[in-house]
Design a protein around this motif. Sequence first.
Motif, PDB file in Angstrom:
ATOM      1  N   ASP A  35       3.745   4.001   7.707  1.00 59.34           N
ATOM      2  CA  ASP A  35       4.327   3.333   8.891  1.00 59.34           C
ATOM      3  C   ASP A  35       3.311   2.455   9.608  1.00 59.34           C
ATOM      4  N   ARG A  36       2.066   2.476   9.092  1.00 60.07           N
ATOM      5  CA  ARG A  36       1.073   1.591   9.690  1.00 60.07           C
ATOM      6  C   ARG A  36       1.352   0.173   9.157  1.00 60.07           C
ATOM      7  N   ARG A  37       0.791  -0.801   9.730  1.00 61.22           N
ATOM      8  CA  ARG A  37       0.996  -2.186   9.251  1.00 61.22           C
ATOM      9  C   ARG A  37      -0.333  -2.925   9.276  1.00 61.22           C
ATOM     10  N   CYS A  38      -1.305  -2.394   8.503  1.00 61.30           N
ATOM     11  CA  CYS A  38      -2.580  -3.101   8.435  1.00 61.30           C
ATOM     12  C   CYS A  38      -2.304  -4.488   7.855  1.00 61.30           C
ATOM     13  N   TYR A  89      -3.703  -6.669   6.059  1.00 57.98           N
ATOM     14  CA  TYR A  89      -4.104  -7.097   4.708  1.00 57.98           C
ATOM     15  C   TYR A  89      -3.382  -6.302   3.618  1.00 57.98           C
ATOM     16  N   CYS A  90      -2.552  -5.336   3.997  1.00 61.79           N
ATOM     17  CA  CYS A  90      -2.081  -4.349   3.025  1.00 61.79           C
ATOM     18  C   CYS A  90      -0.605  -4.515   2.654  1.00 61.79           C
ATOM     19  N   ALA A  91      -0.350  -4.480   1.367  1.00 63.47           N
ATOM     20  CA  ALA A  91       1.026  -4.659   0.863  1.00 63.47           C
ATOM     21  C   ALA A  91       1.728  -3.325   0.616  1.00 63.47           C
ATOM     22  N   ILE A  92       0.985  -2.216   0.746  1.00 66.54           N
ATOM     23  CA  ILE A  92       1.557  -0.918   0.355  1.00 66.54           C
ATOM     24  C   ILE A  92       2.845  -0.562   1.099  1.00 66.54           C
ATOM     25  N   PRO A  93       2.930  -0.772   2.431  1.00 65.76           N
ATOM     26  CA  PRO A  93       4.194  -0.418   3.093  1.00 65.76           C
ATOM     27  C   PRO A  93       5.404  -1.163   2.513  1.00 65.76           C
ATOM     28  N   PHE A  94       5.174  -2.374   1.989  1.00 64.09           N
ATOM     29  CA  PHE A  94       6.297  -3.134   1.425  1.00 64.09           C
ATOM     30  C   PHE A  94       6.634  -2.618   0.024  1.00 64.09           C
ATOM     31  N   ALA A 129      -2.008  10.871   0.181  1.00 61.86           N
ATOM     32  CA  ALA A 129      -0.861  10.144   0.717  1.00 61.86           C
ATOM     33  C   ALA A 129      -1.377   8.744   1.018  1.00 61.86           C
ATOM     34  N   GLN A 130      -0.556   7.880   1.621  1.00 60.87           N
ATOM     35  CA  GLN A 130      -1.131   6.632   2.122  1.00 60.87           C
ATOM     36  C   GLN A 130      -1.866   6.927   3.424  1.00 60.87           C
ATOM     37  N   ASP A 131      -1.349   7.906   4.183  1.00 62.33           N
ATOM     38  CA  ASP A 131      -1.952   8.282   5.466  1.00 62.33           C
ATOM     39  C   ASP A 131      -1.675   9.764   5.711  1.00 62.33           C
TER      40      ASP A 131
HETATM   41  S1  SF4 Z   1      -1.508   2.216   3.163  1.00 63.17           S
HETATM   42 FE1  SF4 Z   1      -3.416   2.377   4.325  1.00 63.17          FE
HETATM   43  S2  SF4 Z   1      -4.220   0.304   4.469  1.00 63.17           S
HETATM   44 FE2  SF4 Z   1      -2.055   0.157   3.891  1.00 63.17          FE
HETATM   45  S3  SF4 Z   1      -0.921  -0.103   5.812  1.00 63.17           S
HETATM   46 FE3  SF4 Z   1      -0.993   2.098   5.346  1.00 63.17          FE
HETATM   47  S4  SF4 Z   1      -2.786   2.865   6.407  1.00 63.17           S
HETATM   48 FE4  SF4 Z   1      -2.978   0.641   6.316  1.00 63.17          FE
END
Ligand code: SF4
Length: 429
Positions: A142-145, A147-152, A184-186
């Motif tokens: 649920d974070r939206r760093c 530079y990061c494509a992982i949430p998408f 996990a991702q977080d």
């Molecule tokens: S997977 Fe990590 S780097 Fe990517 S948006 Fe989530 S917390 Fe941020």
Amino acid sequence: MPRRLRVVTLGCSKNTVDTEHLLAQLPPDAFCIVDGDEPVDVLLVNTCGFIGDAKEESIAAILEAVEAKKRGEAGTVAVFGCLSQRYRAELPAEIPEVDAWFGARDLGEVLRWLGVCPAPFVTRRIAEAKGYAYLKISEGCDRRCSYCAIPFIRGTHRSVPMEELVAEAELLASRGVRELILIAQDTTWYGLDRYGRRALAELLERLSAVEGIEWLRIHYSYPADFPEDVLTMMARNPKVCKYLDIPLQHISDGVLDRMHRHIDGARTRALIARLREVVPGVVLRTTMIVGHPGETPEAFEELLDFVREARFERLGAFMYSEEEGTWGAAHLPDEVPAELKQERLDRLMELQREISLSCNRSRIGTEVQVLVDEVLDGAAVCRSEFESPEVDGEILVRELSPDVRVGDMIRVRIVDAEDYDLIGRQVLD
Ligand code: SF4
């Protein structure tokens, strides 16, 4: 005849767990799982779509699978995971030889395609008996760093129910697993979606009660709003490793702000100081990104100063790469030249090599409990609670008693140190 099936798994430990979950649900009378490269009826590719290099590696694996099909060494080919999730619209047209495409959250669909009715993912097929295993406690982020494509790719954060995780841990312990690495991702967000509260500390408490599990290791924790109860759990629960993986990415306020990390330099420093105060002797692993938009020469020097001051026992680093679809790619020009990114990466990793060697040298003469990962010619590759598998250095133990086996826990005295690895000798009672 059972269908012969193989999975090529790329990317991170979360993909490894997905593959192990999938394979565990294949009925042995209908499927024969092949780990080598002999011909198969079904060839699956579990892909990674995180950043440039990983994407190229996944494409290469898909093309190799298609070539195997043309050679008659694979009957059907299917692709799943992050790359096919991210480029779901483009890939089928680009590689039409692939028989089926699935996303990163479609294990159930893959099973149905194989003619298997999916069940809850609490069982695992672990190819090689080891003393450690990964436990994926949630999916998505649920974070939206920026530079990061992982949430998408992986979607919003979804915690795995605690009961299912405890059942999975009991199953793994019954197979000789002593160490669980929570991924996990977080990991620090665990529980918020399902229980309306942060529940990582509670989960650690429950898992530490599982018989046979000796070590619980936390990876992928997030620095902003770090849950205090996890710190106290690390300090008081002997089964929770005095080890924490906490990617910080940077320290400069300007860069952290552009990264949308919801934390600044001052609070980052305060968190590191708090970690070392509440959990004495804790080993910290972190990750940094160099060359991010906005990283001026001064901001990079500030990063070097911070790393020199904080003395992380473990540190990895990446060069910023612009990822399409991210906020950063849309709003921040990728202004740091590639060769300067490389120069900064080299300077940072050279500094870290010195810090790692000095930390390792300070452990000479100490004794530590280790888990045996490999035994070869009277020596063993081991790790203590301060080393995580596959990402950190190891402890090479010579002078080993002949009855030591993979998965054993033995006592070792550290007798020498290298940049990243340690040399030890078994301590016999
Ligand atoms: S997977 Fe990590 S780097 Fe990517 S948006 Fe989530 S917390 Fe941020």
